[in-house]
Each structure stands twice: as structure tokens, then as C-alpha cells.
Design a protein around this motif. Structure first.
Motif, PDB file in Angstrom:
ATOM      1  N   ARG A  90      -2.462  -3.204 -10.172  1.00 24.57           N
ATOM      2  CA  ARG A  90      -1.437  -3.433  -9.154  1.00 24.57           C
ATOM      3  C   ARG A  90      -2.100  -4.122  -7.958  1.00 24.57           C
ATOM      4  NH1 ARG A  90      -2.410   1.707  -9.861  1.00 24.57           N
ATOM      5  NH2 ARG A  90      -0.328   2.284 -10.599  1.00 24.57           N
ATOM      6  N   PRO A  91      -1.333  -4.758  -7.055  1.00 24.73           N
ATOM      7  CA  PRO A  91      -1.949  -5.331  -5.863  1.00 24.73           C
ATOM      8  C   PRO A  91      -2.651  -4.262  -5.033  1.00 24.73           C
ATOM      9  CG  PRO A  91       0.254  -6.210  -6.157  1.00 24.73           C
ATOM     10  CD  PRO A  91       0.104  -5.080  -7.148  1.00 24.73           C
ATOM     11  N   VAL A  92      -3.863  -4.589  -4.601  1.00 24.07           N
ATOM     12  CA  VAL A  92      -4.669  -3.696  -3.763  1.00 24.07           C
ATOM     13  C   VAL A  92      -5.072  -4.483  -2.521  1.00 24.07           C
ATOM     14  CG1 VAL A  92      -6.785  -2.348  -3.563  1.00 24.07           C
ATOM     15  CG2 VAL A  92      -5.547  -2.423  -5.751  1.00 24.07           C
ATOM     16  N   CYS A  93      -4.693  -3.971  -1.351  1.00 23.66           N
ATOM     17  CA  CYS A  93      -5.027  -4.644  -0.093  1.00 23.66           C
ATOM     18  C   CYS A  93      -6.154  -3.886   0.604  1.00 23.66           C
ATOM     19  CB  CYS A  93      -3.803  -4.695   0.819  1.00 23.66           C
ATOM     20  SG  CYS A  93      -4.143  -5.455   2.430  1.00 23.66           S
ATOM     21  N   SER A  94      -7.166  -4.612   1.024  1.00 27.44           N
ATOM     22  CA  SER A  94      -8.243  -4.039   1.824  1.00 27.44           C
ATOM     23  C   SER A  94      -7.916  -4.256   3.292  1.00 27.44           C
ATOM     24  CB  SER A  94      -9.578  -4.706   1.480  1.00 27.44           C
ATOM     25  OG  SER A  94     -10.566  -4.341   2.422  1.00 27.44           O
ATOM     26  N   ALA A  95      -7.639  -3.170   4.016  1.00 21.73           N
ATOM     27  CA  ALA A  95      -7.262  -3.303   5.425  1.00 21.73           C
ATOM     28  C   ALA A  95      -8.396  -3.903   6.250  1.00 21.73           C
ATOM     29  CB  ALA A  95      -6.873  -1.927   5.977  1.00 21.73           C
ATOM     30  N   ARG A  96      -9.619  -3.501   5.970  1.00 26.08           N
ATOM     31  CA  ARG A  96     -10.753  -3.992   6.768  1.00 26.08           C
ATOM     32  C   ARG A  96     -11.027  -5.460   6.501  1.00 26.08           C
ATOM     33  NH1 ARG A  96     -16.211  -4.298   5.524  1.00 26.08           N
ATOM     34  NH2 ARG A  96     -15.964  -2.962   3.688  1.00 26.08           N
ATOM     35  N   ARG A  97     -10.933  -5.857   5.246  1.00 25.80           N
ATOM     36  CA  ARG A  97     -11.280  -7.237   4.896  1.00 25.80           C
ATOM     37  C   ARG A  97     -10.093  -8.194   5.034  1.00 25.80           C
ATOM     38  NH1 ARG A  97     -13.239  -3.746   0.984  1.00 25.80           N
ATOM     39  NH2 ARG A  97     -15.516  -3.604   0.770  1.00 25.80           N
ATOM     40  N   GLY A  98      -8.890  -7.662   5.078  1.00 24.95           N
ATOM     41  CA  GLY A  98      -7.713  -8.493   5.313  1.00 24.95           C
ATOM     42  C   GLY A  98      -7.277  -9.345   4.143  1.00 24.95           C
ATOM     43  N   PHE A  99      -7.465  -8.867   2.904  1.00 29.92           N
ATOM     44  CA  PHE A  99      -6.986  -9.636   1.756  1.00 29.92           C
ATOM     45  C   PHE A  99      -6.426  -8.699   0.694  1.00 29.92           C
ATOM     46  CE2 PHE A  99     -11.524  -9.020   0.545  1.00 29.92           C
ATOM     47  CZ  PHE A  99     -11.345  -8.404  -0.691  1.00 29.92           C
ATOM     48  N   TYR A 100      -5.674  -9.303  -0.237  1.00 29.26           N
ATOM     49  CA  TYR A 100      -5.155  -8.604  -1.409  1.00 29.26           C
ATOM     50  C   TYR A 100      -5.944  -9.030  -2.642  1.00 29.26           C
ATOM     51  CZ  TYR A 100      -0.720  -6.868   0.581  1.00 29.26           C
ATOM     52  OH  TYR A 100       0.236  -6.190   1.286  1.00 29.26           O
ATOM     53  N   ALA A 101      -6.148  -8.088  -3.549  1.00 32.15           N
ATOM     54  CA  ALA A 101      -6.560  -8.397  -4.910  1.00 32.15           C
ATOM     55  C   ALA A 101      -5.315  -8.191  -5.777  1.00 32.15           C
ATOM     56  CB  ALA A 101      -7.687  -7.476  -5.355  1.00 32.15           C
ATOM     57  N   SER A 102      -4.758  -9.286  -6.298  1.00 34.89           N
ATOM     58  CA  SER A 102      -3.474  -9.228  -7.001  1.00 34.89           C
ATOM     59  C   SER A 102      -3.631  -9.673  -8.446  1.00 34.89           C
ATOM     60  CB  SER A 102      -2.450 -10.127  -6.310  1.00 34.89           C
ATOM     61  OG  SER A 102      -2.137  -9.635  -5.025  1.00 34.89           O
ATOM     62  N   PRO A 103      -3.317  -8.782  -9.407  1.00 33.26           N
ATOM     63  CA  PRO A 103      -3.353  -9.196 -10.812  1.00 33.26           C
ATOM     64  C   PRO A 103      -2.197 -10.129 -11.139  1.00 33.26           C
ATOM     65  CG  PRO A 103      -2.504  -6.953 -10.625  1.00 33.26           C
ATOM     66  CD  PRO A 103      -2.900  -7.387  -9.238  1.00 33.26           C
ATOM     67  N   CYS A 127       1.845  -0.659  -4.838  1.00 39.37           N
ATOM     68  CA  CYS A 127       0.807  -1.385  -4.099  1.00 39.37           C
ATOM     69  C   CYS A 127      -0.040  -0.380  -3.336  1.00 39.37           C
ATOM     70  CB  CYS A 127       1.451  -2.392  -3.142  1.00 39.37           C
ATOM     71  SG  CYS A 127       0.280  -3.259  -2.072  1.00 39.37           S
ATOM     72  N   LEU A 128      -1.338  -0.652  -3.264  1.00 38.74           N
ATOM     73  CA  LEU A 128      -2.275   0.208  -2.531  1.00 38.74           C
ATOM     74  C   LEU A 128      -2.801  -0.528  -1.303  1.00 38.74           C
ATOM     75  CD1 LEU A 128      -4.303   1.635  -5.525  1.00 38.74           C
ATOM     76  CD2 LEU A 128      -3.077   3.032  -3.840  1.00 38.74           C
ATOM     77  N   TYR A 129      -2.844   0.171  -0.186  1.00 42.25           N
ATOM     78  CA  TYR A 129      -3.386  -0.383   1.058  1.00 42.25           C
ATOM     79  C   TYR A 129      -4.568   0.496   1.441  1.00 42.25           C
ATOM     80  CZ  TYR A 129      -2.827  -3.302   5.216  1.00 42.25           C
ATOM     81  OH  TYR A 129      -3.001  -4.240   6.192  1.00 42.25           O
ATOM     82  N   LEU A 130      -5.796  -0.014   1.248  1.00 47.53           N
ATOM     83  CA  LEU A 130      -7.007   0.786   1.375  1.00 47.53           C
ATOM     84  C   LEU A 130      -7.545   0.841   2.802  1.00 47.53           C
ATOM     85  CD1 LEU A 130      -9.161  -0.313  -1.707  1.00 47.53           C
ATOM     86  CD2 LEU A 130      -7.271   1.316  -1.615  1.00 47.53           C
ATOM     87  N   TYR A 131      -7.939   2.039   3.206  1.00 47.77           N
ATOM     88  CA  TYR A 131      -8.715   2.264   4.445  1.00 47.77           C
ATOM     89  C   TYR A 131     -10.041   2.845   3.984  1.00 47.77           C
ATOM     90  CZ  TYR A 131      -4.125   1.677   6.584  1.00 47.77           C
ATOM     91  OH  TYR A 131      -2.899   1.180   6.958  1.00 47.77           O
ATOM     92  N   ASP A 132     -11.109   2.024   4.040  1.00 42.47           N
ATOM     93  CA  ASP A 132     -12.317   2.364   3.284  1.00 42.47           C
ATOM     94  C   ASP A 132     -13.398   3.095   4.079  1.00 42.47           C
ATOM     95  OD1 ASP A 132     -13.201   0.281   4.832  1.00 42.47           O
ATOM     96  OD2 ASP A 132     -13.777  -1.018   3.152  1.00 42.47           O
TER      97      ASP A 132
END
Length: 397
Positions: free
Chosen positions: A290-303, A141-146
Motif C-alpha cells: 500500500r502507499p507508505v508516506c515518510s513524514a520526515r522525508r516528505g515522499f510516498y512509496a507507492s506500489p 495508506c500509512l503515514y510514518l513518524y519514524d
């Protein structure tokens, strides 16, 4: 007609209640489950499909406390509050502010780390028993800080996770894009959890669970429990249509609907409802692997099987208000920023999470009765902690 009587009754047919009922029934106990709707089709179905054993950071932290006024009034914020519920929510907010201070926040992270420590292994064992191992995959899983500033500020998150036993890699934006070339170009970086497990289809997993409970011969009572009255060695659970179900032991695992039941046995718990949303985009191949979470937007993109699910945000507004078009539109805008190649939205969903101010679920005997067990308040990690919770409740019983 005589009212049904059982050894143990579990109130709530979500993933927590089903795991508890399954574990107890498998050990030979007489268990019944009370649930007014289809088993597992609430928040247990609509989540991001991640077994998030890395989720040791509570919702309340010093950074969130500092930014709370901005978060509450920014239309693009991942956190929002319906003004109509603010008076009722004040006790929760006051406790949340206290729990967000440095000391309580660290203690809550430690407690979450201890609960989450064995979550992945327990889910793999449970899925194997259910014949559902094919629905679980260790994709990471990826947790993004953009932004560069957000990535630097995430050092505190990194330390809190590592301090509580989470294995993670800190990677750059260019490394993220090598893993997931479908993402928009961004600055900053990510925390990568290589051991994270995801669920291909949470709904299919819940249906498998329900089928297994049926195979065990469990009594599933389709009713809404309203309150509990104790008398002697038994407790009477008063349901709609004048139905009364009696049990020697009662487990309250009704998620966002647990507060009134707990109060009926003298437990004045601080529990409120987070309204969670998801959008789905049907597609043969997901733009992320894989699941990718956007820390700023507060959601996951999950396949998931045949679709991409965009799930998340925090909205306080109770269980009665309709879905907010503004929140769904915000979720869609964020999804298209992250993944610009998305087509039309296929469907939208709203569900309810049980939220406590410290983010640590309530799993214990009632202070008022040894016959009542509380198992709710799991917030964003209900699916993750379901087998852990079942193991703890079995030990309590």
C-alpha cells in the motif's frame, strides 16, 4: 480560417481540466479543451497515485513555520527553494507565513476537510463511468513518524485530521512492520488510513480519460493559451500561432500555468510552482502493499503496476529550471533508507504543481467577470479533488 467558437472552453488538459470537460460534455454542453501537450501527462501522471481524502493538513502549519529557516537550508530537507526565485517568491512566502499561524492554519484545514469529504466516493463513480474501476483499489495508506519524538508530536496532526472528519488508526512501529515487513525497522509509529484508495497506474487512468473525451466527440485544441480578452458575451483566448478561440464561458484549469491567464482577466492571484519529483523501480512485486508516506522525508512509496514509485518533496524553482540532481539523489537516499532491498533506479521524472499559500485550491467565479471561472491551485491533491472540482465548476456554470 475562421476562429473556433464554443459554448465553454476549458484551458488545461490535466486531471482537473479533463474532469471538468468530461462532466460538462456528459451533460450535453458544447465544450472544447485547450492543451499544448498530451492530455494528463504532467503532474496528473507523475503523482503518488493516492486519492488522499485524508490530506486535510495544509502545507503551512505552526510547526512548519517554526522550522522554515532550517527546512530551507537543510540539504536533506523535503522542502527547498532555489535562491534565484526568492525575490519573485517573496509575496507568496509572506502570505504562506501568515497562513501558517494557528488560526489561519486551522481554518485552512477545515476548508480542506470540507472539500475532501466526498472525494473518494466521487472518484469511484467517475472511474466506473470511465470503465476504469480496475485501476482503483482500497488498500489503505500509512503515514510514518519514524522517531518517538516525531510520533508524540504527531498528536497535533491526529487531532487536526480527526477534527476534520478523517478516519484513522494510530498504530505502533511493530504494528506497521506486521502490515509492511519490507520496511526498515524504525522507532515511533504511524497514522493508518484504512479506507484510503490508491491508483495502480495514474498514466493509464489519464489515457482512459482522454479516450473517453474523444468518444464524447469533444474538440481538443492542441495549443498554448497565453491570455484572455473579453468582448461582449464572448471571451477570446489568444493562443500561439495567432490562433484565437472564442467561448461564452472560460474555465482556467491550467495548473501551474494558470497565473498569467488569471492576470489577463484582472485576477492577481498568489500562485507559484512546486516542482515535484519521482523515481521508479521496475519490479514484479513491490516491497510494500500500500502507499507508505515518510513524514520526515516528505515522499510516498507507492506500489504500481510492475513498479514502485517514490514520489514527493517540495521544491520552489519555477517551470524553466532543469531537474535538480541533488533532489533526485536525496529522494533515492531516502527511498533506500526506507526500503533497503531496492535495486537500480529505472527512471526519474520532474513535474509542476500549482501551489497557493493556504493550500486551499481556488475554485470560484472570477471577481472581474461572471463568464470566467477559476479552478487551479490544488497543490498535492489535484488528482484527489478533480471530480469534486468538476462538480463545483458545473454548479458555477
Amino acid at each position: 480560417m475562421n476562429n473556433p467558437r464554443h459554448d465553454i472552453v476549458v484551458i488545461g488538459g490535466g486531471v482537473i481540466g479533463m474532469n471538468i470537460a468530461y462532466k460538462l460534455a456528459k451533460s450535453g454542453r458544447d465544450v472544447a479543451l485547450i492543451e499544448p501537450d498530451e492530455l494528463g501527462m504532467g503532474a496528473s501522471y507523475g503523482n503518488a497515485g493516492t486519492i488522499a481524502d485524508y490530506a486535510t493538513i495544509p502545507l503551512g502549519t505552526p510547526n512548519v513555520l517554526r522550522d522554515l529557516p532550517r527546512l530551507m537550508f537543510d540539504r536533506e530537507s523535503p522542502l527547498s527553494i532555489h535562491y534565484s526565485v526568492v525575490p519573485r517568491l517573496l509575496p507568496w512566502l509572506i502570505q504562506f507565513a501568515f497562513q501558517s499561524l494557528p488560526g489561519p492554519s486551522r481554518a485552512n484545514a477545515k476548508a480542506l476537510g470540507q472539500l475532501l469529504n466526498n472525494a473518494n466516493a466521487l472518484w469511484r463513480t467517475t472511474a466506473e463511468e470511465l470503465g476504469a474501476s480496475h485501476l482503483l483499489h482500497q488498500r489503505g495508506c500509512l503515514y510514518l513518524y519514524d522517531s518517538e519524538n516525531a510520533f508524540i508530536a504527531a498528536k497535533a496532526d491526529e487531532k487536526m485530521r480527526r477534527d476534520n472528519g478523517v478516519a484513522l488508526e494510530v498504530i505502533s512501529a511493530s504494528e506497521v512492520l506486521q502490515l509492511e515487513p519490507g520496511l526498515s525497522t524504525f522507532q515511533g509509529g504511524a497514522h493508518y488510513f484504512p479506507d484510503a484508495t490508491s491508483i495502480d497506474d495514474p498514466g493509464a487512468l489519464m489515457k482512459t480519460f482522454a479516450s473517453r473525451l474523444n468518444d464524447l466527440g469533444m474538440s481538443v485544441i492542441k495549443a498554448r493559451a497565453n491570455n484572455i480578452v473579453e468582448h461582449g458575451q464572448y471571451s477570446d483566448i489568444h493562443c500561439d500561432d495567432n490562433l484565437i478561440v472564442s467561448a461564452r464561458k472560460v474555465v482556467i484549469a491550467a495548473g501551474a500555468h494558470s497565473r498569467a491567464l488569471a492576470r489577463s482577466v484582472g485576477e492577481n492571484v498568489t500562485l507559484d510552482t512546486e516542482r515535484g519529483y519521482h523515481l521508479e523501480f521496475d519490479m514484479p512485486k513491490s516491497p510494500v502493499s500500500r502507499p507508505v508516506c515518510s513524514a520526515r522525508r516528505g515522499f510516498y512509496a507507492s506500489p504500481m503496476n510492475g513498479r514502485l514509485r517514490i514520489a514527493g518533496t517540495v521544491e520552489f524553482g519555477g517551470v524553466d529550471l532543469p531537474a535538480s540532481p541533488q533532489r533526485l539523489a536525496m529522494l533515492e537516499r531516502g527511498a533506500r533508507e526506507l526500503l533497503p532491498q531496492l535495486g537500480e533506479v529505472s527512471r526519474a521524472w520532474l513535474g509542476f504543481r500549482p501551489s497557493v499559500p493556504n493550500s486551499v485550491p481556488i475554485i470560484r467565479r472570477s471577481k472581474r467577470s461572471k463568464h470566467i471561472i477559476l479552478a487551479f491551485g490544488h497543490g498535492h491533491i489535484g488528482v484527489t479533488l478533480a471530480p469534486v472540482t468538476a462538480t463545483m465548476v458545473q454548479a458555477l456554470i
